[in-house]
Design a protein around this motif. Sequence first.
Motif, PDB file in Angstrom:
ATOM      1  N   UNK A  15       0.853  -1.182   0.000  1.00  0.00           N
ATOM      2  CA  UNK A  15       0.000   0.000   0.000  1.00  0.00           C
ATOM      3  C   UNK A  15       0.895   1.240   0.000  1.00  0.00           C
ATOM      4  N   UNK A  16       0.532   2.229  -0.810  1.00  0.00           N
ATOM      5  CA  UNK A  16       1.382   3.410  -0.983  1.00  0.00           C
ATOM      6  C   UNK A  16       1.710   4.112   0.326  1.00  0.00           C
ATOM      7  N   UNK A  17       0.862   3.963   1.341  1.00  0.00           N
ATOM      8  CA  UNK A  17       1.050   4.714   2.587  1.00  0.00           C
ATOM      9  C   UNK A  17       2.139   4.136   3.473  1.00  0.00           C
ATOM     10  N   UNK A  18       2.516   2.874   3.240  1.00  0.00           N
ATOM     11  CA  UNK A  18       3.541   2.281   4.101  1.00  0.00           C
ATOM     12  C   UNK A  18       4.856   3.047   4.029  1.00  0.00           C
ATOM     13  N   UNK A  19       5.176   3.606   2.857  1.00  0.00           N
ATOM     14  CA  UNK A  19       6.446   4.333   2.770  1.00  0.00           C
ATOM     15  C   UNK A  19       6.428   5.577   3.664  1.00  0.00           C
ATOM     16  N   UNK A  20       5.255   6.219   3.780  1.00  0.00           N
ATOM     17  CA  UNK A  20       5.123   7.348   4.712  1.00  0.00           C
ATOM     18  C   UNK A  20       5.316   6.872   6.154  1.00  0.00           C
ATOM     19  N   UNK A  21       4.679   5.769   6.518  1.00  0.00           N
ATOM     20  CA  UNK A  21       4.792   5.245   7.878  1.00  0.00           C
ATOM     21  C   UNK A  21       6.219   4.761   8.156  1.00  0.00           C
ATOM     22  N   UNK A  61      -3.260  10.127  -0.490  1.00  0.00           N
ATOM     23  CA  UNK A  61      -4.098  10.610   0.603  1.00  0.00           C
ATOM     24  C   UNK A  61      -3.977   9.627   1.767  1.00  0.00           C
ATOM     25  N   UNK A  62      -3.432  10.100   2.893  1.00  0.00           N
ATOM     26  CA  UNK A  62      -3.161   9.225   4.019  1.00  0.00           C
ATOM     27  C   UNK A  62      -4.467   8.700   4.621  1.00  0.00           C
ATOM     28  N   UNK A  63      -4.474   7.418   4.978  1.00  0.00           N
ATOM     29  CA  UNK A  63      -5.670   6.780   5.526  1.00  0.00           C
ATOM     30  C   UNK A  63      -5.535   6.406   6.994  1.00  0.00           C
ATOM     31  N   UNK A  64      -4.307   6.402   7.534  1.00  0.00           N
ATOM     32  CA  UNK A  64      -4.133   6.027   8.939  1.00  0.00           C
ATOM     33  C   UNK A  64      -4.535   7.148   9.886  1.00  0.00           C
ATOM     34  N   UNK A 266       5.078  15.667  19.467  1.00  0.00           N
ATOM     35  CA  UNK A 266       4.150  14.893  18.648  1.00  0.00           C
ATOM     36  C   UNK A 266       4.233  13.400  18.950  1.00  0.00           C
ATOM     37  N   UNK A 267       4.812  13.061  20.084  1.00  0.00           N
ATOM     38  CA  UNK A 267       5.021  11.647  20.412  1.00  0.00           C
ATOM     39  C   UNK A 267       3.719  10.856  20.404  1.00  0.00           C
ATOM     40  N   UNK A 268       2.666  11.404  21.014  1.00  0.00           N
ATOM     41  CA  UNK A 268       1.400  10.667  21.087  1.00  0.00           C
ATOM     42  C   UNK A 268       0.840  10.423  19.696  1.00  0.00           C
ATOM     43  N   UNK A 269       0.925  11.437  18.824  1.00  0.00           N
ATOM     44  CA  UNK A 269       0.441  11.271  17.452  1.00  0.00           C
ATOM     45  C   UNK A 269       1.233  10.186  16.734  1.00  0.00           C
ATOM     46  N   UNK A 270       2.543  10.254  16.844  1.00  0.00           N
ATOM     47  CA  UNK A 270       3.396   9.297  16.135  1.00  0.00           C
ATOM     48  C   UNK A 270       3.089   7.871  16.564  1.00  0.00           C
ATOM     49  N   UNK A 271       3.021   7.639  17.861  1.00  0.00           N
ATOM     50  CA  UNK A 271       2.791   6.283  18.351  1.00  0.00           C
ATOM     51  C   UNK A 271       1.406   5.773  17.952  1.00  0.00           C
ATOM     52  N   UNK A 272       0.415   6.649  17.990  1.00  0.00           N
ATOM     53  CA  UNK A 272      -0.924   6.229  17.597  1.00  0.00           C
ATOM     54  C   UNK A 272      -0.984   5.918  16.105  1.00  0.00           C
ATOM     55  N   UNK A 273      -0.400   6.786  15.294  1.00  0.00           N
ATOM     56  CA  UNK A 273      -0.485   6.559  13.853  1.00  0.00           C
ATOM     57  C   UNK A 273       0.294   5.313  13.438  1.00  0.00           C
ATOM     58  N   UNK A 274       1.435   5.074  14.069  1.00  0.00           N
ATOM     59  CA  UNK A 274       2.225   3.898  13.728  1.00  0.00           C
ATOM     60  C   UNK A 274       1.565   2.603  14.178  1.00  0.00           C
ATOM     61  N   UNK A 275       0.573   2.701  15.040  1.00  0.00           N
ATOM     62  CA  UNK A 275      -0.153   1.501  15.460  1.00  0.00           C
ATOM     63  C   UNK A 275      -1.264   1.132  14.476  1.00  0.00           C
ATOM     64  N   UNK A 276      -1.516   1.976  13.501  1.00  0.00           N
ATOM     65  CA  UNK A 276      -2.598   1.764  12.548  1.00  0.00           C
ATOM     66  C   UNK A 276      -2.059   1.239  11.218  1.00  0.00           C
ATOM     67  N   UNK A 308     -10.908   6.863   6.047  1.00  0.00           N
ATOM     68  CA  UNK A 308      -9.719   6.860   6.905  1.00  0.00           C
ATOM     69  C   UNK A 308     -10.030   6.524   8.349  1.00  0.00           C
ATOM     70  N   UNK A 309      -8.972   6.212   9.090  1.00  0.00           N
ATOM     71  CA  UNK A 309      -9.085   6.122  10.532  1.00  0.00           C
ATOM     72  C   UNK A 309      -9.320   7.539  11.075  1.00  0.00           C
ATOM     73  N   UNK A 310      -9.591   7.660  12.356  1.00  0.00           N
ATOM     74  CA  UNK A 310      -9.933   8.951  12.931  1.00  0.00           C
ATOM     75  C   UNK A 310      -8.782   9.955  12.905  1.00  0.00           C
ATOM     76  N   UNK A 311      -9.145  11.226  13.042  1.00  0.00           N
ATOM     77  CA  UNK A 311      -8.143  12.294  13.111  1.00  0.00           C
ATOM     78  C   UNK A 311      -7.298  12.142  14.367  1.00  0.00           C
ATOM     79  N   UNK A 312      -6.063  12.631  14.296  1.00  0.00           N
ATOM     80  CA  UNK A 312      -5.165  12.665  15.455  1.00  0.00           C
ATOM     81  C   UNK A 312      -4.651  14.087  15.576  1.00  0.00           C
TER      82      UNK A 312
END
Length: 318
Positions: A15-21, A61-64, A266-276, A308-312
Amino acid sequence: MNSPFQNSDSSLSRHYEWQYLDLMRAIWEGGSERVDRTGVGTRSIFGASLRFDLSDGQMPLMTTKRVYWKTATREMLWFLTGGTNIRELLVQGVTIWSDWPLARYRKVTQDEISQEAFEKRIVEDADFAERWGDLGPVYGKQWVDWPTYLPAGDGLFRRGEGIDQITQLIESLKNNPGSRRHIIEGWNVAELDQMALPPCHKTYQFHVAEGKLNGLLFQRSCDVALGLPFNLWSAALLQRMLAAQTGLEPGEFVWMGGDVHLYLNHEALVKEQLSREPVGSPRLHLKRQPESIFDYRIEDFEVTGYEPKGAIKAPIAV
């Protein structure tokens, strides 16, 4: 330091978004901690790239997390007007540029006005907006009205006719597709000090091959958590509009970053997004092709397949 993301045959099927993650994870786990202009602090790497296929309506367009693509689209359309005052955005409900003029207003006046009250006054009071809402010659101003100066005698100069880089680019893509000079540049050294924020997404270059328009964005500084999802959408959107206006098919979009970073707060955002995990394949449909790239409206863009998953949320560093 090597780039944290390298293209490979196996990566193309992901999936194209993995490179962003992958990029986000590499920065958070291995980036160098640095003191930055904002005082917040970052983890940073130098030099990264991402590649996206824009054929068949595909968009990066990011989906996580939910990306407010209409907000990003309104901003891009505003850039194309050459506008520099946040009032034009605020009347559309777009508040992403408020932080910088608000910070300046508070510093100069010592008035700790709330952001909501500041924005309301900008919208309702044209004189106040003219005094406090202008960002200086940012982005769109350089894109469609890059200043020129002509001799006026006695060693003085007068303002000449501005350069419309967007129009020149479209004509070049149509009439000289093999050129290596298909460039939009925002980094006007002479005017950086007048800008609320010097351009981060500073240089766009385009390439025509086999009837396809490929695009590249170089970003000198990139807030990966908050800024990059907007930047990816906006640059790909510009490429799609340019392709439509020049009769070309959308090809590949390449993003390149210089100082690529995550803010320490942005630690909380990073950890949450990387869990998705990424999901789906959103598509963009251009519902109308106006005569000019400057005539697009928000109603001309339709996104399908975006769930997408919810906003962070996370604080912006000013």
